[in-house]
Each structure stands twice: as structure tokens, then as C-alpha cells.
Design a protein around this motif. Structure first.
Motif, short mmCIF file in Angstrom:
data_model
loop_
_atom_site.label_atom_id
_atom_site.label_comp_id
_atom_site.label_asym_id
_atom_site.label_seq_id
_atom_site.Cartn_x
_atom_site.Cartn_y
_atom_site.Cartn_z
N ALA A 198 -3.73 -0.89 12.35
CA ALA A 198 -4.45 -2.16 12.44
C ALA A 198 -3.43 -3.29 12.47
O ALA A 198 -2.52 -3.33 11.64
N VAL A 200 -2.80 -7.56 12.76
CA VAL A 200 -3.32 -8.93 12.73
C VAL A 200 -2.19 -9.86 13.16
O VAL A 200 -1.02 -9.61 12.88
N LYS A 218 -5.38 -13.16 7.41
CA LYS A 218 -6.20 -12.15 8.09
C LYS A 218 -6.01 -10.77 7.45
O LYS A 218 -6.95 -9.99 7.33
N LYS A 221 -8.09 -10.64 4.26
CA LYS A 221 -9.52 -10.44 4.55
C LYS A 221 -9.80 -8.99 4.95
O LYS A 221 -10.80 -8.39 4.55
N MET A 222 -8.89 -8.43 5.75
CA MET A 222 -9.07 -7.04 6.19
C MET A 222 -9.03 -6.09 5.00
O MET A 222 -9.89 -5.21 4.85
N LYS A 225 -12.18 -6.23 2.90
CA LYS A 225 -13.31 -5.50 3.49
C LYS A 225 -13.15 -3.99 3.27
O LYS A 225 -14.13 -3.30 2.94
N LEU A 332 -14.37 -4.70 10.63
CA LEU A 332 -13.23 -5.61 10.45
C LEU A 332 -13.28 -6.84 11.35
O LEU A 332 -12.65 -7.85 11.03
N ASP A 335 -10.61 -10.17 14.74
CA ASP A 335 -9.25 -10.59 14.36
C ASP A 335 -8.29 -9.42 14.17
O ASP A 335 -7.07 -9.62 14.05
N VAL A 336 -8.83 -8.21 14.12
CA VAL A 336 -8.00 -7.02 13.86
C VAL A 336 -7.96 -6.15 15.10
O VAL A 336 -8.99 -5.75 15.63
#
Length: 437
Positions: A198, A200, A218, A221-222, A225, A332, A335-336
Motif C-alpha cells: 500500500a 500513500v 494519509k 488514516k490508513m 482503518k 481504504l 488515497d491509497v
């Protein structure tokens, strides 16, 4: 007259532990040659096949009556590292203390190898003729990628396993406890490896002028989640059978809670309510990812423009990488960026033909426990054998205290002394009964 070592699975396990086969590098030659000597001293021929002479595979065969296809017993002798772990007893001495054999590999899986070799040679010593031939394969390199072991054999020497439909391997047989009841697992399916990356991105800049909403934000935030949300629930055939069997052995109201796990509308709430026991069941109902390696930034005064996270992804049986990407992408967001870095395809629909026999042997050996079919959240060499048409059953029967499961790949791995004879006897019974009508 000296008692052969295969009549003493506890002592055999102690000897196996004393070979340091930490992988990498493995260096499994010495332990393979030790087992070769034991098998040949008992009067059976062995075959050594190696991609690397320091990492050989051992094959032996016990002739049967020719009334059933051959049955494969296979196990690996490499182990994972002990670096950085604090052990009560040295991990490569095989000490016995408090009724336990301590050492790396007792559960994964030198204990299983000791039981298989003991059962295999006891059958030979007694002059038993199973319905079909018994093939014993002792392999290296399971703990990395099988490229010197099971993967190498199945891709380059599949003729050794001609006619084999079923195999006994690792991944099951251990006990779990739920609702005050004991259950013996029989692994009939396993998940698939689907590693991903992943990424960002955000604007770079000078570290003295912090930015909001950049790559690190980012990333946060990932990870939030992934920590607090799950991918969608999927109830597979094996998980349905496993949880239904558990529920059938429990009383009200616990049985109702277990049944609710099978309803996707309630599954996640029930997993949360189960606490630590939910950790065992969670990966059996979801595709999962674990963010294990983070790379980002290379200078303290430069805001990174890109951060990547390597994800240990595990797919349920018969799911595809595209389905994983779709589920993870929906969670996600845009943004990812996601890419699959490695996919190791697992077996197809499980063949449960031998499960009733294996369950019956366990029930008769220990009426206080209930056998259950199990989906393994990890992977074994079974995925390689499945590619040449062989169904593996994880079946190394051991009644162990629940906390010992947490010692697999960790410090203070150990197994009860009495579990070794129990497991050896169960495998011996499989050799006697498989293929019989």
C-alpha cells in the motif's frame, strides 16, 4: 536388547530438537541423515533428493496390500528463529521439565515428525500391511518458501507421489477450548498468501514547516482503518462446518452465540464479544491484512513524499487477489494505491473423504473431546501438494493446554510428554484403517 528409538517418540523428539535447523539458513542435512540412519536400521530403504546438498529431502516407502491408493505422511524439520526471545530453558536442548518437552520445533513441527516416523516404523516392525503403500517424506524449508523442500519435490519429482490422493501433514490435531468444552482440530483447508504493498503520497517539503494532509497523515488514516475495521464477512464451507460442530457441542446460551457467527449481519459483533477467542475465529471469516513493514522518508529534515506499507494478506480458500484488492480498496479509499506483490495460490474445494475416519479415531482415543474440521488461517506445505492433486489433512493429535498455542514461533515452545505417545498412536491407527471399507 536396546529398544529402537522409534519406540520412544519423546526421546526421538528430544534428539531432533538438538539439531539447530533455524531457517534461514536451515542446514537440515545433519537431521535428515540422522533420520535416514534410523529408518534404514529398521530395514526400510530411503531415497535422498536435494536441490542443495545441505538441504536434502528424505523419502521412504512402506509397501501395502495394493487395495487403496498410497497415503502420504510428510513433515518439515526446519524451524523459525529464536533470536530476541527469552526462553526458560534453552531452545535447542530438548529438556524435560514440569511434564513438558521444551524446545524450538516441539509443536512446529519436529514433534509431528517424531510421531510420524515412530508410527511409520512401528507399522513396519509389526509386519502390518496397510491397504495402500505409506510414503514418508521428510522435507526442509517449510518456514521460508519450500523452494528446497515440498515446492521443489512437487514441481520436479511429482512421480514420487503418483496415485496419492490424501496426505497427513501439520496444521491440525491440537486442542482448543471453547465454552468449557475441548475440541480436536482436523485441518482440511488453509488460507492463501496474498502479499500487497500500500502506497500513500503527498507533497514533500522542509521539515521545519510541517504540512497537514501529507503522506504521513494519509498513512495514519490508513493504519487507523486497518486497526478498527474488518473486511467483509464470508462464511466458507469449512468454517460453517467447524462452527456448527462447535455450537452443537455447547449448551445454551453459548451455542447461540457461536451460531450467530455464521450470520454475516452479526458476525463481527459476536467476534468482538468473544474477546481473545474471537482472535482465533476472526481470520476464518474474513480476508485479512496485517501491516508489517513500513518504509518512508530518508532524511530527518525532509517531509516524505511517499510512504509504503507491506501488507501480509491472507485470502480465504477459492478467493482471488482481485477480490482482495476490491475489498481493501473499498475500505481504504482512493488515497491509497494497492498492488499485489506475491500470490501463492492455495487448494481448491476441500475433499473431506478421510475426515470421518480421522474424527472417529480421535473420538475413540479421547471421548472427552469433539473433533472439528478446521480452516487454517496460515499456510503449510499442503498448498504445494494440492497442486499435484493431493488433499492434506492437518493431523498431529496433541491434547495441549490452551496457552501453548501462543508459543508456536515464540519463546518457550513446548509440548506435554504424554501428548507424544497419544499422537503416535492416533497416526498408527490411521495407517491401520485408511482405505478399509
Amino acid at each position: 536388547m536396546t529398544t529402537p528409538i522409534y519406540q520412544k517418540p519423546v526421546e526421538l523428539l528430544q534428539n531432533l530438537i538438538r539439531f539447530d535447523t533455524t531457517n534461514p539458513p536451515g542446514n537440515e542435512k545433519a537431521i535428515i541423515m540422522y533420520l535416514k540412519e534410523i529408518i534404514e536400521a529398521a530395514g526400510l530403504k530411503t531415497t535422498i533428493i536435494a536441490k542443495d546438498e545441505n538441504r536434502p529431502n528424505l523419502i521412504a516407502r512402506l509397501p501395502g496390500r495394493g487395495e487403496a491408493p498410497p497415503l502420504l505422511l510428510y513433515g518439515h524439520v526446519d524451524v523459525v528463529t529464536t533470536v530476541g526471545q527469552q526462553w526458560t530453558h534453552p531452545p535447542f536442548e530438548g529438556n524435560i521439565e514440569d511434564g513438558m518437552i521444551w524446545g524450538r520445533g516441539t509443536l512446529d513441527m519436529k514433534g509431528g515428525v517424531a510421531m510420524m516416523v515412530s508410527a511409520f516404523l512401528r507399522a513396519h516392525e509389526k509386519g502390518e500391511k496397510p491397504a495402500g503403500d505409506i510414503i514418508l517424506a521428510i522435507v526442509p524449508d517449510e518456514e521460508v518458501d519450500g523452494s528446497h523442500g515440498a515446492r521443489f519435490l512437487t514441481e520436479n519429482h511429482a512421480e514420487l507421489f503418483e496415485g496419492v490422493k490424501y496426505a497427513i501433514g501439520e496444521g491440525g490435531g491440537l486442542t482448543i477450548r471453547m465454552g468449557g468444552e475441548k475440541f480436536y482440530t482436523v485441518m482440511v483447508a488453509e488460507k492463501q498468501i496474498c502479499s500487497m504493498r500500500a502506497t500513500v503520497r503527498g507533497p514533500a517539503g522542509h521539515g521545519s514547516m510541517p504540512r497537514r494532509g501529507g503522506a504521513t497523515a494519509k498513512l495514519a488514516k490508513m493504519l487507523d482503518k486497518l486497526e478498527n475495521k474488518r473486511l467483509p464477512v464470508h462464511v466458507t464451507e469449512v468454517s460453517d462446518k467447524m462452527l456448527s460442530t462447535i455450537a452443537g457441542a455447547l449448551s445454551f446460551p453459548t451455542n447461540v452465540g457461536i451460531k450467530m457467527l455464521l450470520n454475516p449481519a452479526f458476525s463481527d459483533r459476536m467476534l468482538d464479544a468473544l474477546g481473545d477467542q474471537g482472535l482465533l475465529i476472526n481470520p476464518l471469516l474474513h480476508n485479512t491484512v496485517s501491516p508489517n513493514i513500513i518504509r518512508g522518508g530518508n532524511k530527518i529534515n525532509v517531509i516524505p513524499a511517499e510512504i509504503s506499507v507491506d501488507l501480509d494478506g491472507r485470502l480465504l480458500p477459492q478467493f482471488t487477489p482481485d477480490e482482495m484488492l476490491a475489498e481493501l480498496g473499498a475500505l481504504l479509499g482512493d488515497d491509497v494505491e494497492l498492488e499485489v506483490t506475491h500470490y501463492d495460490k492455495g487448494a481448491g474445494k476441500p475433499d473431506l473423504t478421510m475426515y470421518p475416519l480421522l474424527a472417529d479415531i480421535l473420538k475413540k482415543a479421547d471421548p472427552s473431546g469433539t473433533p472439528i474440521p478446521m480452516l487454517l488461517s496460515g499456510v503449510t506445505d499442503g498448498r504445494f501438494f494440492s497442486r499435484i492433486g493431493i488433499q492434506t489433512y492437518g493431523y498431529l493429535p496433541m491434547d495441549i493446554p490452551g496457552e501453548l498455542i501462543d508459543t508456536i514461533h515464540a519463546a518457550n515452545e513446548r509440548v506435554p510428554v504424554e501428548a507424544m505417545e497419544f499422537g503416535t498412536n492416533a497416526i498408527s491407527e490411521v495407517l491401520r484403517r485408511f482405505g478399509d471399507n
